[in-house]
Design a protein around this motif. Structure first.
Motif, PDB file in Angstrom:
ATOM      1  N   LEU A 194      43.019  58.578  29.675  1.00 18.30           N
ATOM      2  CA  LEU A 194      43.719  58.952  30.502  1.00 18.30           C
ATOM      3  C   LEU A 194      43.121  60.315  31.331  1.00 18.30           C
ATOM      4  N   GLN A 195      41.824  60.171  31.232  1.00 16.21           N
ATOM      5  CA  GLN A 195      41.089  61.497  31.587  1.00 16.21           C
ATOM      6  C   GLN A 195      41.298  62.069  33.028  1.00 16.21           C
ATOM      7  N   GLY A 196      41.560  60.911  34.020  1.00 18.34           N
ATOM      8  CA  GLY A 196      41.791  61.248  35.331  1.00 18.34           C
ATOM      9  C   GLY A 196      43.118  61.824  35.530  1.00 18.34           C
ATOM     10  N   ASN A 197      44.291  61.388  34.655  1.00 12.73           N
ATOM     11  CA  ASN A 197      45.256  61.984  34.679  1.00 12.73           C
ATOM     12  C   ASN A 197      45.593  63.194  34.229  1.00 12.73           C
ATOM     13  N   VAL A 198      44.887  63.603  33.257  1.00 12.06           N
ATOM     14  CA  VAL A 198      44.689  64.899  32.637  1.00 12.06           C
ATOM     15  C   VAL A 198      44.226  65.693  33.627  1.00 12.06           C
ATOM     16  N   ALA A 199      43.054  65.536  34.274  1.00 14.00           N
ATOM     17  CA  ALA A 199      42.228  66.040  35.380  1.00 14.00           C
ATOM     18  C   ALA A 199      43.290  66.642  36.477  1.00 14.00           C
ATOM     19  N   ASP A 200      43.915  65.475  36.743  1.00 11.08           N
ATOM     20  CA  ASP A 200      45.045  65.630  38.048  1.00 11.08           C
ATOM     21  C   ASP A 200      45.898  66.768  37.604  1.00 11.08           C
ATOM     22  N   VAL A 201      46.471  66.705  36.534  1.00 13.20           N
ATOM     23  CA  VAL A 201      47.572  67.994  36.160  1.00 13.20           C
ATOM     24  C   VAL A 201      47.000  68.968  36.080  1.00 13.20           C
ATOM     25  N   ALA A 202      45.870  69.254  35.482  1.00 12.63           N
ATOM     26  CA  ALA A 202      45.155  70.377  35.236  1.00 12.63           C
ATOM     27  C   ALA A 202      44.890  71.180  36.609  1.00 12.63           C
ATOM     28  N   CYS A 203      44.123  70.275  37.671  1.00 11.00           N
ATOM     29  CA  CYS A 203      43.822  70.592  38.825  1.00 11.00           C
ATOM     30  C   CYS A 203      44.736  70.891  40.044  1.00 11.00           C
ATOM     31  N   PRO A 223      32.291  77.980  30.038  1.00  7.35           N
ATOM     32  CA  PRO A 223      33.750  78.217  30.610  1.00  7.35           C
ATOM     33  C   PRO A 223      33.527  78.569  31.981  1.00  7.35           C
ATOM     34  N   MET A 224      32.701  79.370  32.506  1.00 14.00           N
ATOM     35  CA  MET A 224      32.588  79.518  33.994  1.00 14.00           C
ATOM     36  C   MET A 224      32.647  78.480  34.501  1.00 14.00           C
ATOM     37  N   ASP A 225      31.948  77.404  34.197  1.00 13.18           N
ATOM     38  CA  ASP A 225      32.011  76.038  35.185  1.00 13.18           C
ATOM     39  C   ASP A 225      33.366  75.505  35.012  1.00 13.18           C
ATOM     40  N   MET A 226      33.912  75.489  33.899  1.00 15.48           N
ATOM     41  CA  MET A 226      35.184  74.888  33.816  1.00 15.48           C
ATOM     42  C   MET A 226      36.161  75.738  34.731  1.00 15.48           C
ATOM     43  N   LEU A 227      36.293  76.829  34.405  1.00 13.36           N
ATOM     44  CA  LEU A 227      37.085  77.573  35.183  1.00 13.36           C
ATOM     45  C   LEU A 227      36.875  77.532  36.793  1.00 13.36           C
ATOM     46  N   GLU A 228      35.743  77.155  37.286  1.00 12.62           N
ATOM     47  CA  GLU A 228      35.285  77.140  38.530  1.00 12.62           C
ATOM     48  C   GLU A 228      35.794  75.597  39.094  1.00 12.62           C
ATOM     49  N   ALA A 229      35.659  74.793  38.370  1.00 12.29           N
ATOM     50  CA  ALA A 229      35.787  73.514  38.643  1.00 12.29           C
ATOM     51  C   ALA A 229      37.547  73.334  38.886  1.00 12.29           C
ATOM     52  N   LEU A 230      38.117  73.983  37.714  1.00 15.06           N
ATOM     53  CA  LEU A 230      39.761  74.143  37.865  1.00 15.06           C
ATOM     54  C   LEU A 230      40.186  74.542  39.163  1.00 15.06           C
ATOM     55  N   MET A 231      39.401  75.807  39.323  1.00 21.29           N
ATOM     56  CA  MET A 231      40.243  76.608  40.340  1.00 21.29           C
ATOM     57  C   MET A 231      39.820  76.280  41.891  1.00 21.29           C
ATOM     58  N   THR A 232      38.619  75.151  41.971  1.00 20.88           N
ATOM     59  CA  THR A 232      38.473  74.537  43.143  1.00 20.88           C
ATOM     60  C   THR A 232      39.016  73.169  42.968  1.00 20.88           C
ATOM     61  N   ALA A 233      40.086  72.959  42.303  1.00 15.06           N
ATOM     62  CA  ALA A 233      40.650  71.531  42.138  1.00 15.06           C
ATOM     63  C   ALA A 233      39.722  70.480  42.104  1.00 15.06           C
ATOM     64  N   ASP A 234      38.448  70.477  41.498  1.00 12.00           N
ATOM     65  CA  ASP A 234      37.443  69.489  41.517  1.00 12.00           C
ATOM     66  C   ASP A 234      37.658  68.481  40.362  1.00 12.00           C
ATOM     67  N   VAL A 235      38.603  67.510  40.707  1.00  8.60           N
ATOM     68  CA  VAL A 235      39.153  66.523  39.842  1.00  8.60           C
ATOM     69  C   VAL A 235      37.929  65.636  39.120  1.00  8.60           C
ATOM     70  N   ASP A 236      37.200  65.304  40.056  1.00 11.68           N
ATOM     71  CA  ASP A 236      36.077  64.417  39.619  1.00 11.68           C
ATOM     72  C   ASP A 236      35.210  65.325  38.598  1.00 11.68           C
ATOM     73  N   ALA A 237      34.852  66.416  38.498  1.00 10.50           N
ATOM     74  CA  ALA A 237      34.097  67.117  37.540  1.00 10.50           C
ATOM     75  C   ALA A 237      34.957  67.355  36.421  1.00 10.50           C
ATOM     76  N   ILE A 238      36.096  67.662  36.540  1.00  8.62           N
ATOM     77  CA  ILE A 238      37.080  67.740  35.136  1.00  8.62           C
ATOM     78  C   ILE A 238      37.144  66.520  34.420  1.00  8.62           C
ATOM     79  N   THR A 239      37.399  65.264  35.429  1.00 10.82           N
ATOM     80  CA  THR A 239      37.236  64.064  34.856  1.00 10.82           C
ATOM     81  C   THR A 239      35.999  63.699  33.959  1.00 10.82           C
ATOM     82  N   VAL A 240      34.894  64.048  34.613  1.00 11.24           N
ATOM     83  CA  VAL A 240      33.498  63.880  33.822  1.00 11.24           C
ATOM     84  C   VAL A 240      33.284  64.582  32.488  1.00 11.24           C
ATOM     85  N   ALA A 241      33.833  65.750  32.818  1.00 14.50           N
ATOM     86  CA  ALA A 241      33.694  66.712  31.390  1.00 14.50           C
ATOM     87  C   ALA A 241      34.728  66.192  30.339  1.00 14.50           C
TER      88      ALA A 241
END
Length: 374
Positions: A344-353, A270-288
């Motif tokens: 739609l992983q990329g779209n989900v990641a975009d909205v989340a970030c 969860p620490m990694d996930m939160l860090e990716a979200l708060m840095t708006a790392d769309v690529d990382a969230i998409t891969v996850a």
């Protein structure tokens, strides 16, 4: 600080549409207007729009001429003047015949009329008269050298009715595959150039030495730099920098918040996930989401919690973005997993970030807001 891209229209069009998340990066960092200029049989063509969403920006790109004519496109981020079509680039230097785009911040400012941009004032005060008398000046090397010396760390692009294009301070930009980009701080070059090591995705308030004198923190509404001290969670297991800086802060350093490349090889943290979200790392969230869809959605719905950013208006979202946005706010795992399963992983990641702020669900007593991309 804006971004200009020049080159063959079809090449610009395909690069923006076919490079994963490139339009998203550019538009998110420069959301205040898009303009193009190119030649037609009837003379110089200028088109300006104020897209309200990424979907609108993408749709505009699809309408670029799909041929080899020279074209310049400008993505604006407002520093001076109102955000409107008048201040959207390109500007007329000679109406109907010579137009100009600008990237940077001019020391000449806009004191005479705060509703107009620094570019508008510069054209009126310095360029309009001599160029009206001698239109070919914009293609004259000596004239452009003189302008370059005066404007310093700024880039101009001129085009006339015959489609001839000239640059001022061309060497301040970068070239790739036949295209010229006016800077490397208003987008993430590594999207397009994998070997590019110093991408600076969120440029609006990203530190860049050429803008030190302008004190973005105070003059242009930037977030003040706050030292990011180390901290540990309640078990003293992890040690990271809390994100006290916006991704647009001048002191922002993307390398300080890199997502753990090994996330796809192990159980998600969860620490990694939160860090990716708060840095708006769309690529990382998409891969996850691609590699661990159920874990990722479960973390975002049950371990983390989100709330709307105050900077994003619902009417700026596409229908799909709004649906995903509501699913996140409702914690609707089923709907989000259906979207991920539909590709739609990329779209989900975009909205989340881009549209949500994130923090830990269990920490309600001392909640630290961690802004996603603003």
């Amino acid at each position: 600080m804006c971004l200009i891209i020049t080159g063959a229209s079809a090449k610009i069009r395909s690069t923006l549409l076919d490079t994963h998340s490139l339009i998203s990066d550019i538009y998110t960092s420069n959301p205040d207007g898009i303009g193009i200029m190119y030649a037609t049989t009837k003379g110089l063509k200028v088109v300006k729009v104020l897209p309200k969403s990424l979907a609108d920006a993408t749709q505009f790109i699809t309408k670029l001429p799909n041929d080899d004519r020279e074209l310049a496109i400008h993505f604006r981020w407002t520093t001076h003047g109102h955000t409107d079509l008048t201040n959207c680039h390109p500007y007329d230097v000679i109406p109907g015949y010579v137009a100009m785009m600008h990237n940077g911040i001019l020391h000449t400012g806009n004191d005479a009329d705060k509703s107009k941009s620094d570019t508008w004032h510069f054209i009126r005060d310095y360029l309009a008269s001599p160029v009206a008398e001698h239109p070919a000046l914009v293609h004259n090397d000596k004239f452009r050298d003189m302008v370059a010396e005066f404007i310093g760390d700024n880039r101009f692009v001129f085009m006339d009715g015959d489609g001839k294009m000239s640059h001022v301070n061309y060497d301040q930009g970068i070239e790739h595959d036949g295209l010229w980009f006016s800077n490397t701080y208003a987008w993430r070059p590594s999207r397009l150039i994998p070997s590019y090591q110093y991408s600076t995705k969120y440029s609006k308030r990203y530190y860049n030495s050429m803008y030190d004198d302008y004190k973005y923190d105070n003059t242009y509404g930037g977030y003040k730099s706050i030292p990011a001290d180390s901290w540990k969670d309640e078990d003293d297991v992890y040690e990271i920098k809390p994100r006290k800086l916006s991704a647009h802060d001048p002191a922002w350093d993307e390398e300080d918040y890199e997502f753990d490349d090994e996330i796809e090889e192990r159980t998600l943290d969860p620490m990694d996930m939160l860090e990716a979200l708060m840095t708006a790392d769309v690529d990382a969230i998409t891969v996850a989401l691609e590699e661990h869809p159920e874990q990722s959605v479960n973390l975002m719905c049950n371990v983390l919690t989100c709330e709307p950013t105050k900077w994003v208006s619902i009417n700026q979202m596409s229908i799909l973005e709004h649906s995903l946005y509501q699913s996140f706010l409702a914690g609707d795992m089923e709907a989000l997993l259906d979207s991920v399963d539909s590709g739609l992983q990329g779209n989900v990641a975009d909205v989340a970030c881009y549209y949500l702020n994130w923090t830990y669900k269990f920490d309600k007593t001392d909640k630290q807001v961690l802004p996603a991309l603003i």
